[in-house]
Scaffold this motif. Structure first.
Motif, PDB file in Angstrom:
ATOM      1  N   TYR A  96       5.009   5.569  11.356  1.00  0.00           N
ATOM      2  CA  TYR A  96       5.055   4.628  12.485  1.00  0.00           C
ATOM      3  C   TYR A  96       5.492   3.222  12.061  1.00  0.00           C
ATOM      4  N   THR A  97       5.803   3.022  10.785  1.00  0.00           N
ATOM      5  CA  THR A  97       6.227   1.699  10.339  1.00  0.00           C
ATOM      6  C   THR A  97       7.657   1.403  10.780  1.00  0.00           C
ATOM      7  N   THR A  98       8.027   0.143  10.658  1.00  0.00           N
ATOM      8  CA  THR A  98       9.334  -0.303  11.160  1.00  0.00           C
ATOM      9  C   THR A  98      10.494   0.422  10.496  1.00  0.00           C
ATOM     10  N   ASN A  99      10.477   0.483   9.175  1.00  0.00           N
ATOM     11  CA  ASN A  99      11.563   1.126   8.435  1.00  0.00           C
ATOM     12  C   ASN A  99      11.096   2.455   7.848  1.00  0.00           C
ATOM     13  N   ALA A 100      10.497   3.279   8.677  1.00  0.00           N
ATOM     14  CA  ALA A 100       9.912   4.534   8.195  1.00  0.00           C
ATOM     15  C   ALA A 100      10.945   5.431   7.525  1.00  0.00           C
ATOM     16  N   LEU A 101      12.166   5.446   8.039  1.00  0.00           N
ATOM     17  CA  LEU A 101      13.193   6.330   7.491  1.00  0.00           C
ATOM     18  C   LEU A 101      13.508   6.024   6.034  1.00  0.00           C
ATOM     19  N   THR A 102      13.396   4.758   5.642  1.00  0.00           N
ATOM     20  CA  THR A 102      13.750   4.376   4.276  1.00  0.00           C
ATOM     21  C   THR A 102      12.766   4.955   3.248  1.00  0.00           C
ATOM     22  N   TYR A 103      11.603   5.374   3.702  1.00  0.00           N
ATOM     23  CA  TYR A 103      10.615   5.924   2.786  1.00  0.00           C
ATOM     24  C   TYR A 103      10.725   7.431   2.636  1.00  0.00           C
ATOM     25  N   LEU A 104      11.638   8.049   3.376  1.00  0.00           N
ATOM     26  CA  LEU A 104      11.832   9.493   3.280  1.00  0.00           C
ATOM     27  C   LEU A 104      12.880   9.817   2.222  1.00  0.00           C
ATOM     28  N   ASP A 117       5.623  -5.335   3.743  1.00  0.00           N
ATOM     29  CA  ASP A 117       4.196  -5.664   3.794  1.00  0.00           C
ATOM     30  C   ASP A 117       3.399  -4.560   4.480  1.00  0.00           C
ATOM     31  N   GLU A 118       4.028  -3.880   5.431  1.00  0.00           N
ATOM     32  CA  GLU A 118       3.361  -2.766   6.100  1.00  0.00           C
ATOM     33  C   GLU A 118       3.005  -1.673   5.092  1.00  0.00           C
ATOM     34  N   PHE A 119       3.952  -1.409   4.196  1.00  0.00           N
ATOM     35  CA  PHE A 119       3.698  -0.385   3.176  1.00  0.00           C
ATOM     36  C   PHE A 119       2.518  -0.784   2.298  1.00  0.00           C
ATOM     37  N   PHE A 120       2.523  -2.008   1.803  1.00  0.00           N
ATOM     38  CA  PHE A 120       1.472  -2.435   0.887  1.00  0.00           C
ATOM     39  C   PHE A 120       0.103  -2.455   1.570  1.00  0.00           C
ATOM     40  N   MET A 121       0.064  -2.821   2.831  1.00  0.00           N
ATOM     41  CA  MET A 121      -1.206  -2.828   3.557  1.00  0.00           C
ATOM     42  C   MET A 121      -1.727  -1.396   3.735  1.00  0.00           C
ATOM     43  N   ASN A 122      -0.849  -0.498   4.155  1.00  0.00           N
ATOM     44  CA  ASN A 122      -1.259   0.901   4.348  1.00  0.00           C
ATOM     45  C   ASN A 122      -1.656   1.553   3.023  1.00  0.00           C
ATOM     46  N   ALA A 123      -0.905   1.249   1.958  1.00  0.00           N
ATOM     47  CA  ALA A 123      -1.206   1.832   0.654  1.00  0.00           C
ATOM     48  C   ALA A 123      -2.541   1.321   0.125  1.00  0.00           C
ATOM     49  N   ALA A 124      -2.800   0.025   0.297  1.00  0.00           N
ATOM     50  CA  ALA A 124      -4.078  -0.539  -0.148  1.00  0.00           C
ATOM     51  C   ALA A 124      -5.239   0.098   0.619  1.00  0.00           C
ATOM     52  N   ASN A 125      -5.068   0.265   1.936  1.00  0.00           N
ATOM     53  CA  ASN A 125      -6.114   0.909   2.748  1.00  0.00           C
ATOM     54  C   ASN A 125      -6.369   2.333   2.282  1.00  0.00           C
ATOM     55  N   LEU A 126      -5.286   3.071   2.011  1.00  0.00           N
ATOM     56  CA  LEU A 126      -5.405   4.451   1.534  1.00  0.00           C
ATOM     57  C   LEU A 126      -6.246   4.517   0.267  1.00  0.00           C
ATOM     58  N   LEU A 127      -5.918   3.687  -0.703  1.00  0.00           N
ATOM     59  CA  LEU A 127      -6.594   3.761  -1.997  1.00  0.00           C
ATOM     60  C   LEU A 127      -8.032   3.276  -1.906  1.00  0.00           C
ATOM     61  N   ILE A 128      -8.269   2.238  -1.120  1.00  0.00           N
ATOM     62  CA  ILE A 128      -9.646   1.741  -0.944  1.00  0.00           C
ATOM     63  C   ILE A 128     -10.538   2.841  -0.380  1.00  0.00           C
ATOM     64  N   VAL A 129     -10.088   3.458   0.695  1.00  0.00           N
ATOM     65  CA  VAL A 129     -10.894   4.489   1.362  1.00  0.00           C
ATOM     66  C   VAL A 129     -11.067   5.711   0.468  1.00  0.00           C
ATOM     67  N   SER A 130      -9.983   6.156  -0.162  1.00  0.00           N
ATOM     68  CA  SER A 130     -10.053   7.362  -1.006  1.00  0.00           C
ATOM     69  C   SER A 130     -11.000   7.155  -2.189  1.00  0.00           C
ATOM     70  N   ILE A 131     -10.942   5.974  -2.799  1.00  0.00           N
ATOM     71  CA  ILE A 131     -11.824   5.683  -3.931  1.00  0.00           C
ATOM     72  C   ILE A 131     -13.283   5.650  -3.482  1.00  0.00           C
ATOM     73  N   ILE A 132     -13.540   5.043  -2.335  1.00  0.00           N
ATOM     74  CA  ILE A 132     -14.917   4.993  -1.819  1.00  0.00           C
ATOM     75  C   ILE A 132     -15.417   6.390  -1.462  1.00  0.00           C
ATOM     76  N   VAL A 133     -14.565   7.182  -0.831  1.00  0.00           N
ATOM     77  CA  VAL A 133     -14.948   8.556  -0.476  1.00  0.00           C
ATOM     78  C   VAL A 133     -15.255   9.356  -1.734  1.00  0.00           C
ATOM     79  N   PHE A 134     -14.435   9.181  -2.768  1.00  0.00           N
ATOM     80  CA  PHE A 134     -14.696   9.891  -4.019  1.00  0.00           C
ATOM     81  C   PHE A 134     -16.020   9.436  -4.622  1.00  0.00           C
ATOM     82  N   PHE A 135     -16.284   8.133  -4.592  1.00  0.00           N
ATOM     83  CA  PHE A 135     -17.523   7.607  -5.171  1.00  0.00           C
ATOM     84  C   PHE A 135     -18.744   8.198  -4.463  1.00  0.00           C
TER      85      PHE A 135
END
Length: 453
Positions: free
Chosen positions: A192-200, A390-408
């Motif tokens: 759903y990000t602005t330049n989603a196609l560039t990440y494929l 910036d959208e990528f970095f925000m989403n990536a940071a959220n992913l890792l924060i949540v995943s690390i907490i869930v693992f803990f």
């Protein structure tokens, strides 16, 4: 048919690994997470495909001069933990069966692969591709089992009953599913990000791919969630739902209308599908008086107490993988909960096997990683001019924060300190921090040049 598909995919990964070090990393993690040897009908273990994947990833990297670097804090801490593990192995006798060298060998290979993964994940696109591959590798099993359970109106379909390694047993399968759920959520968010196609990848860089992710992705996630529930793994389910709340909060979706929608959807879904038989009793057994606790809940404090006794006598730890060996020596219950038992907690596992210093380093890895990820979020929020990246970095940071907490949280109830996922999460955190530093440096340089003109 499965055997042919797996062999063809394996061949593709092997050929790709010969031309690209990142493709080698992709192949390594696909074999590690998807575990095709457990999915096929026939026996392909004689082909040694995982070993081939390791060799094709590590050896070419070394020949091309791609060696581990220890410039970032997380990589340095990972190296310290490895040194502590080696030290413990040297001073521990792990009697009465001798050294448990398989734990140390596998752990050394894992950390070396993590260090090299940090090096080759050098773009945002590669970060997304690796997350997508790892997330879907287990989602393939978990979502299928969950959706079959829903179609069976509350039945339990242990879709990976033959899996070994990381996800062996129902608790291991549920735990891995709970953590990697957020890898798949990240992929959906990126669609759903602005330049989603560039990440494929260029091969599938089409609008239809984004539409498939947007429509199929939520169904996959729903199947994963239901699979965790049907596996009766209370710790994994607790960690997963806490993670969902944190993710909603970080994504600014923890608002009344969204919560209301999720609650109503959940109530409707479970009223139609239902819960597996006996699930309510399983949950209720966690809140009864101590003498009425089920065997699983009642035994864990006993195992954790033994871990503390072990480290009191062995401050450097009893050695990697040696808790089970020492259990009978320290068990004062005369075998009430069995013999050669596991500690049922990653944190107590580290404490007993790697010692006080190992536990300190283990906890600091969690703390430092979370702090660095929140710093990325804070920096993005402070930018006056936002960019698409910036959208990528925000989403990536959220992913890792949540995943690390869930693992803990989840690993507090299962011995998962040698699980590849947490070490990959720390490695991807180090990679993301490096990518963000390059991004901010480029932005600052661009602004400086524009001001000069």
């Amino acid at each position: 048919m499965r055997d042919i598909v797996v062999l063809l995919i394996s061949l593709v990964f092997i050929l790709a690994a010969m031309t690209s070090r990142f493709a080698g990393a992709i192949g390594y993690w696909w074999f590690g997470i998807f575990r095709p040897q457990d999915w096929v009908w026939g026996n392909i273990n004689t082909l040694k495909l995982p070993l081939i994947a390791i060799v094709l990833f590590i050896i070419p990297c070394l020949l091309q001069g791609i060696w581990p670097r220890f410039k970032d804090t997380i990589s340095k801490m990972l190296l310290v933990y490895l040194i502590l593990t080696l030290l413990t192995q040297v001073v521990s006798s792990c009697s009465p069966i001798g050294f448990r060298t398989e734990y140390l060998q596998q752990f050394c290979i894992l950390l070396f692969a993590i260090f090299l993964t940090i090096r080759v994940v050098d773009t945002e696109q590669r970060f997304c591709w690796l997350i997508a591959l790892v997330g879907f590798s287990l989602a393939f099993h978990a979502a299928k089992a969950g959706l079959l359970g829903m179609l069976g109106m509350g039945g339990t379909y242990y879709g990976a009953a033959t899996m070994t390694g990381l996800f062996q047993g129902s608790n291991g399968f549920a735990f891995g599913s709970a953590v990697l759920l957020f890898f798949n959520i990240f992929v959906i968010r990126m669609a759903y990000t602005t330049n989603a196609l560039t990440y494929l990848p260029s091969l599938v860089r089409k609008e239809i791919t984004l539409k498939m992710i947007k429509w199929v992705g939520p169904i996959v996630c729903l199947g994963i969630i239901y699979n965790v529930i049907t596996l009766f793994s209370r710790g994994s389910a607790l960690a997963m739902f806490i993670g969902l709340v944190i993710w909603l909060s970080l994504s600014k979706l923890l608002k009344f209308k969204y919560v209301f929608i999720f609650v109503i959807a959940g109530v409707l879904a479970f009223s139609i599908v239902g819960l597996p038989e006996g699930y309510e009793e399983r949950l209720a057994s966690s809140f009864v008086d101590e003498e009425e606790l089920d065997g699983s809940a009642a035994s864990r404090p006993h195992f954790w107490g033994i871990a503390m006794d072990m480290v009191a006598d062995n401050p450097l730890g009893v050695g990697p993988g040696c808790y089970n060996t020492y259990y009978n020596i320290y068990d004062g219950s005369f075998g009430k909960y069995g013999y050669y038992r596991t500690v049922h907690s990653a944190h107590f596992e580290v404490l007993s096997e790697i010692g006080y210093l190992g536990l300190l380093c283990w906890l600091l890895l969690y703390i430092v990683s979370i702090i660095k990820l929140f710093k990325i979020r804070k920096a993005i929020k402070s930018f006056k001019e936002k960019t698409d990246r910036d959208e990528f970095f925000m989403n990536a940071a959220n992913l890792l924060i949540v995943s690390i907490i869930v693992f803990f949280i989840g690993s507090s109830f299962y011995a998962q300190s040698y699980n590849d996922i947490i070490w990959l999460l720390w490695g991807m955190t180090a990679a993301l921090v490096t990518l963000f530093e390059k991004h901010t440096s480029a932005v600052e340089l661009s602004r400086k040049e524009s001001n000069d003109y």
